[in-house]
Design a protein around this motif. Structure first.
Motif, PDB file in Angstrom:
ATOM      1  N   VAL A   1      -4.489  10.284  -2.261  1.00 26.50           N
ATOM      2  CA  VAL A   1      -4.568   8.881  -2.961  1.00 26.50           C
ATOM      3  C   VAL A   1      -4.123   7.926  -2.662  1.00 26.50           C
ATOM      4  N   VAL A   2      -4.565   6.693  -2.587  1.00 30.06           N
ATOM      5  CA  VAL A   2      -4.238   5.423  -2.109  1.00 30.06           C
ATOM      6  C   VAL A   2      -4.017   4.330  -3.363  1.00 30.06           C
ATOM      7  N   PHE A   3      -2.723   3.821  -3.408  1.00 29.46           N
ATOM      8  CA  PHE A   3      -2.216   2.809  -4.455  1.00 29.46           C
ATOM      9  C   PHE A   3      -2.201   1.523  -3.648  1.00 29.46           C
ATOM     10  N   GLU A   4      -2.541   0.570  -4.257  1.00 30.41           N
ATOM     11  CA  GLU A   4      -2.377  -1.078  -3.770  1.00 30.41           C
ATOM     12  C   GLU A   4      -1.752  -1.417  -4.896  1.00 30.41           C
ATOM     13  N   ALA A   5      -0.937  -2.701  -4.415  1.00 24.79           N
ATOM     14  CA  ALA A   5      -0.250  -3.566  -5.526  1.00 24.79           C
ATOM     15  C   ALA A   5      -0.180  -5.014  -5.010  1.00 24.79           C
ATOM     16  N   THR A   6      -0.169  -5.868  -5.760  1.00 30.66           N
ATOM     17  CA  THR A   6       0.021  -7.387  -5.481  1.00 30.66           C
ATOM     18  C   THR A   6       0.784  -7.961  -6.781  1.00 30.66           C
TER      19      THR A   6
ATOM     20  N   ARG B   1       0.791  -1.310  -0.109  1.00 29.25           N
ATOM     21  CA  ARG B   1      -0.046   0.073  -0.038  1.00 29.25           C
ATOM     22  C   ARG B   1       0.833   1.302  -0.120  1.00 29.25           C
ATOM     23  N   LEU B   2       0.387   2.365  -0.829  1.00 29.80           N
ATOM     24  CA  LEU B   2       0.984   3.484  -0.823  1.00 29.80           C
ATOM     25  C   LEU B   2      -0.202   4.624  -0.825  1.00 29.80           C
ATOM     26  N   GLU B   3       0.217   5.746   0.023  1.00 30.74           N
ATOM     27  CA  GLU B   3      -0.670   6.802   0.003  1.00 30.74           C
ATOM     28  C   GLU B   3       0.116   8.083  -0.171  1.00 30.74           C
TER      29      GLU B   3
ATOM     30  N   VAL C   1      -5.344   2.242  -8.203  1.00 32.11           N
ATOM     31  CA  VAL C   1      -5.372   3.540  -7.672  1.00 32.11           C
ATOM     32  C   VAL C   1      -6.769   3.924  -7.293  1.00 32.11           C
ATOM     33  N   GLU C   2      -6.978   4.054  -6.013  1.00 31.95           N
ATOM     34  CA  GLU C   2      -8.391   4.213  -5.544  1.00 31.95           C
ATOM     35  C   GLU C   2      -9.305   3.248  -6.040  1.00 31.95           C
ATOM     36  N   GLY C   3      -8.799   2.128  -5.884  1.00 34.29           N
ATOM     37  CA  GLY C   3      -9.547   0.773  -6.122  1.00 34.29           C
ATOM     38  C   GLY C   3      -9.670   0.364  -7.732  1.00 34.29           C
ATOM     39  N   VAL C   4      -9.241   1.294  -8.412  1.00 33.91           N
ATOM     40  CA  VAL C   4      -9.355   1.040 -10.098  1.00 33.91           C
ATOM     41  C   VAL C   4      -8.012   0.665 -10.488  1.00 33.91           C
ATOM     42  N   ASP C   5      -8.164  -0.012 -11.716  1.00 32.57           N
ATOM     43  CA  ASP C   5      -7.017  -0.420 -12.325  1.00 32.57           C
ATOM     44  C   ASP C   5      -5.962   0.335 -12.904  1.00 32.57           C
ATOM     45  N   ALA C   6      -4.900   0.578 -12.363  1.00 33.49           N
ATOM     46  CA  ALA C   6      -3.992   1.950 -12.584  1.00 33.49           C
ATOM     47  C   ALA C   6      -3.321   1.607 -14.020  1.00 33.49           C
ATOM     48  N   LYS C   7      -3.538   0.598 -14.663  1.00 36.01           N
ATOM     49  CA  LYS C   7      -2.945   0.467 -16.136  1.00 36.01           C
ATOM     50  C   LYS C   7      -4.075   0.577 -17.200  1.00 36.01           C
TER      51      LYS C   7
END
Length: 221
Positions: A195-200, A141-143, A173-179
């Motif tokens: 803004v919140v980014f998450e990655a797996t 997670r990144l904010e 990003v904010e729950g939607v596909d950042a790509k």
């Protein structure tokens, strides 16, 4: 080489304007305009579309964006008479948003099918894809707070999409596909937004580190 794009409009000015906008997001992608009739009037021209297809074809295929139904019909005729019609796809997408999204995908090195999917925003109806075949593991997670004067408008959004697409990770990003260019733009994130980014996935940490560095650089602006 990259997938090329052709923008077909009844107006030469519209076609050229869309090409100018999309080219800002994808400087290495060939984007050709095919607008108006042969005599400069409103309409579409088979010859102009055929020439634009030849200009945009680098060997990786061409995606065509059209404004109205009759433009599609003319483009389909040109496609049928092309030397390699299997390498040409007409996207069912809005001409401006679709061209920008397709240009970003092509700039990232995506193949023909993926560029068409980006233009048509098919991924908007599905969850972000998982990266690779390995277990996703715990999400990283990144904010951060956006410092860009106009937030994540088209150009910084394109930089984000390109960066996220360079890693073997599912990034949101904010729950939607950042790509996905269209999904990122649809968020309407302004300056000062938290803004919140998450990655797996295997590259999750590296992807977020790259995005953090990009944000410190104000997404290239």
């Amino acid at each position: 080489m990259t997938v090329g794009l052709v923008v077909v409009s009844h107006s030469a000015r519209i076609a050229e304007g869309v090409v100018e906008l999309a080219a800002q997001m994808a400087p290495s992608v060939t984007i050709a305009a095919a607008g108006g009739t042969d005599d400069g009037g409103i309409g579409t021209s088979f010859d102009r579309i055929q020439a634009a297809l030849a200009e945009a074809e680098s060997g990786d295929g061409v995606v065509v964006l059209c404004d109205l139904g009759s433009a599609v019909l003319t483009a389909e005729t040109a496609l049928e008479l092309a030397e390699a019609p299997e390498r040409i796809r007409i996207a069912d997408a809005p001409i401006v948003e679709g061209a920008v999204a397709a240009a970003v995908a092509a700039e990232s090195g995506d193949g023909l099918d993926a560029v068409v999917a980006a233009a048509e925003a098919r991924q908007a109806e599905a969850a972000p894809p998982q990266a690779g075949d390995e277990p996703a593991g715990e999400a990283q997670r990144l904010e951060l707070v956006l410092e860009n004067e106009h937030g994540l408008h088209a150009r910084p959004a394109a930089e984000l999409v390109r960066t996220a697409s360079g890693f073997d990770a599912a990034v949101t990003v904010e729950g939607v596909d950042a790509k996905s260019m269209l999904r990122v733009l649809a968020l309407g994130l302004d300056r000062g937004s938290r803004v919140v980014f998450e990655a797996t996935g295997p590259d999750a940490r590296d992807a977020l580190a790259a995005i953090e560095a990009l944000a410190r650089n104000r997404f290239g602006e």
